[in-house]
Design a protein around this motif. Structure first.
Motif, PDB file in Angstrom:
ATOM      1  N   SER A   1       1.249  -0.944   8.614  1.00  0.00           N
ATOM      2  CA  SER A   1       1.988  -0.715   9.849  1.00  0.00           C
ATOM      3  C   SER A   1       1.292  -1.304  11.062  1.00  0.00           C
ATOM      4  O   SER A   1       1.888  -1.476  12.112  1.00  0.00           O
ATOM      5  CB  SER A   1       2.196   0.788  10.060  1.00  0.00           C
TER       6      SER A   1
ATOM      7  N   PRO B   1       7.092   3.961   3.116  1.00  0.00           N
ATOM      8  CA  PRO B   1       6.538   4.580   1.908  1.00  0.00           C
ATOM      9  C   PRO B   1       7.620   4.897   0.874  1.00  0.00           C
ATOM     10  O   PRO B   1       8.599   5.576   1.179  1.00  0.00           O
ATOM     11  CB  PRO B   1       5.904   5.876   2.442  1.00  0.00           C
TER      12      PRO B   1
ATOM     13  N   GLN C   1       0.848  -1.179   0.000  1.00  0.00           N
ATOM     14  CA  GLN C   1       0.000   0.000   0.000  1.00  0.00           C
ATOM     15  C   GLN C   1       0.888   1.235   0.000  1.00  0.00           C
ATOM     16  O   GLN C   1       2.119   1.128   0.064  1.00  0.00           O
ATOM     17  CB  GLN C   1      -0.903   0.009   1.239  1.00  0.00           C
ATOM     18  N   GLU C   2       0.253   2.416  -0.053  1.00  0.00           N
ATOM     19  CA  GLU C   2       1.032   3.653   0.018  1.00  0.00           C
ATOM     20  C   GLU C   2       1.807   3.738   1.321  1.00  0.00           C
ATOM     21  O   GLU C   2       2.888   4.327   1.383  1.00  0.00           O
ATOM     22  CB  GLU C   2       0.109   4.863  -0.122  1.00  0.00           C
ATOM     23  N   ALA C   3       1.252   3.160   2.390  1.00  0.00           N
ATOM     24  CA  ALA C   3       1.904   3.212   3.699  1.00  0.00           C
ATOM     25  C   ALA C   3       3.148   2.341   3.770  1.00  0.00           C
ATOM     26  O   ALA C   3       3.964   2.478   4.686  1.00  0.00           O
ATOM     27  CB  ALA C   3       0.920   2.798   4.795  1.00  0.00           C
TER      28      ALA C   3
ATOM     29  N   VAL D   1      -4.159  -1.794   7.449  1.00  0.00           N
ATOM     30  CA  VAL D   1      -3.032  -0.881   7.293  1.00  0.00           C
ATOM     31  C   VAL D   1      -1.755  -1.645   7.573  1.00  0.00           C
ATOM     32  O   VAL D   1      -1.647  -2.353   8.573  1.00  0.00           O
ATOM     33  CB  VAL D   1      -3.154   0.306   8.260  1.00  0.00           C
TER      34      VAL D   1
END
Length: 207
Positions: free
Chosen positions: A105, A153, A40-42, A103
């Protein structure tokens, strides 16, 4: 600098494999094959699937012994939180464990909704805090990994552009394949030019 065959750069998806190229100079990931759990972007999370410890899965988590193959060893999943355990299993049920994404993280097995959360193409995370009897009988080939691999990221994208990793689709059986030869085997099933690297020697200076 090691010159390697260049393949098109693409972002990985959950269920893909990250295959380390000879250009990656990092003992943590030399000749590794990483199964991508989240991208993901994270950031990105995955586990190295071709390095094994000498600890049996049945010894590491005896309560889950009935769901492990007798000869399954705990994998060395990566340098992040090496004392933590993460479990993956396979299933033939296409709808098993489907849920909304998490998410990266905050992704931990204890936060999985139910005993099994689908990752991609018949592979999912197994919650080791759950009762083994709550895991569907269709889920098999449960494997444990100590630690995991993680990128912040944009970090993995930079390494991809530098030619440190190739991204390939995974195949059925990769999680239980021969870990010793998996790096070579994954490359051998690709199209040229990547397939040419399947025979790349461990020490090019001795070739």
């Amino acid at each position: 600098m090691v010159e390697v065959v260049v393949t098109p750069v693409r972002a990985p998806s959950a269920g893909d494999l990250l295959v380390a190229t000879p250009r990656l100079v990092d003992a943590n990931f030399d000749r590794t094959v990483v199964y991508v759990i989240e991208h993901q972007e994270a950031g990105t999370l995955g586990v190295v699937i071709n390095r094994l410890s000498e600890i049996a899965c049945t010894e590491a988590v005896p309560r889950w012994a009935s769901r492990f193959d007798d000869d399954a060893a705990v994998g060395l999943g990566g340098p992040v939180e090496p004392q933590g355990l993460l479990a993956l299993g396979t299933t033939t049920d296409a709808d098993a464990g489907k849920a909304s994404g998490a998410v990266v993280s905050d992704l931990h097995p204890s936060e999985i909704a139910g005993a099994f959360r689908a990752v991609a193409r018949g592979v999912g995370l197994v919650d080791l805090t759950a009762d083994p009897d709550d895991l569907d009988e269709d889920v098999g080939a449960v494997r444990l990994y100590g630690g995991h691999a993680g990128w912040g990221p944009g970090q993995l994208q930079g390494e991809l552009v530098q030619g440190c990793w190739w991204v390939f689709a995974s195949a059925a059986g990769d999680l239980t394949a021969n870990a010793t030869s998996l790096w070579h085997d994954v490359l051998a099933r690709q199209r040229p030019p990547a397939r040419l690297l399947a025979g790349y020697p461990d020490d090019p200076a001795l070739n």
